[in-house]
Motif scaffolding. Structure first.
Motif, PDB file in Angstrom:
ATOM      1  N   GLU A 192       0.835  -1.208   0.000  1.00 38.84           N
ATOM      2  CA  GLU A 192       0.000   0.000   0.000  1.00 38.84           C
ATOM      3  C   GLU A 192       0.873   1.263   0.000  1.00 38.84           C
ATOM      4  O   GLU A 192       0.570   2.236  -0.680  1.00 38.84           O
ATOM      5  CB  GLU A 192      -0.944   0.024   1.214  1.00 38.84           C
ATOM      6  CG  GLU A 192      -1.913  -1.137   1.274  1.00 38.84           C
ATOM      7  CD  GLU A 192      -1.283  -2.415   1.847  1.00 38.84           C
ATOM      8  OE1 GLU A 192      -0.305  -2.346   2.629  1.00 38.84           O
ATOM      9  OE2 GLU A 192      -1.768  -3.503   1.473  1.00 38.84           O
TER      10      GLU A 192
ATOM     11  N   SER B 146       2.364   1.675  -3.463  1.00 38.01           N
ATOM     12  CA  SER B 146       1.394   2.226  -4.417  1.00 38.01           C
ATOM     13  C   SER B 146       1.235   3.725  -4.233  1.00 38.01           C
ATOM     14  O   SER B 146       1.203   4.488  -5.215  1.00 38.01           O
ATOM     15  CB  SER B 146       0.032   1.542  -4.253  1.00 38.01           C
ATOM     16  OG  SER B 146       0.135   0.190  -4.618  1.00 38.01           O
TER      17      SER B 146
ATOM     18  N   THR C 242       4.558   5.523  -5.270  1.00 42.30           N
ATOM     19  CA  THR C 242       4.725   5.446  -6.725  1.00 42.30           C
ATOM     20  C   THR C 242       3.798   6.427  -7.426  1.00 42.30           C
ATOM     21  O   THR C 242       4.203   7.127  -8.360  1.00 42.30           O
ATOM     22  CB  THR C 242       4.483   4.009  -7.221  1.00 42.30           C
ATOM     23  OG1 THR C 242       5.444   3.145  -6.599  1.00 42.30           O
ATOM     24  CG2 THR C 242       4.616   3.910  -8.725  1.00 42.30           C
TER      25      THR C 242
END
Length: 122
Positions: A103, A106, A109
């Motif tokens: 998580e 993500s 990123t």
């Protein structure tokens, strides 16, 4: 050989005796053609966009503007993208090593990719 041991060459380097100091300030590489401006506080955009990715682009551009640069310059934008590609590689490595959770990977990123795409939003 321990690092503290002295190296004994058979031939001394001419002009470079033990204790000689090389003054790096006296040497120029000729790579810089001007001076880098002092960083200034990043200006706050007049009206922030409702789009979070657009806001990221505006904030990144304001940061570069404060340093006398602009992301509308292709070379500057390319240098930023290359740097952020390296940051994305570090984040991927952190995930692979278990230093961050999927998580977190993500979220980081997405934020870095938003910064990387900033020049296209200007």
């Amino acid at each position: 050989m321990p690092a503290a041991d002295q190296v004994h060459d058979s031939e001394p380097v001419p002009g470079l005796e033990i204790g000689t100091v090389i003054h790096l300030a006296d040497r120029t590489t000729g790579r810089r053609t001007g001076t880098i401006p002092e960083p200034q506080p990043a200006p706050v955009p007049d009206a922030l966009s409702d789009d979070p990715l657009q806001r990221i682009g505006e904030q990144v551009q304001a940061l570069f503007t404060a340093h006398g640069r602009t992301l509308t310059d292709g070379k500057t934008a390319d240098a930023m993208r290359i740097t952020l590609d390296g940051v994305l590689g570090l984040i991927n490595g952190a995930l692979a090593q278990g230093a961050i959770e999927p998580e977190q990977h993500s979220m980081l990123t997405a934020m870095i990719q938003g910064m990387r795409d900033a020049p296209e939003r200007l």
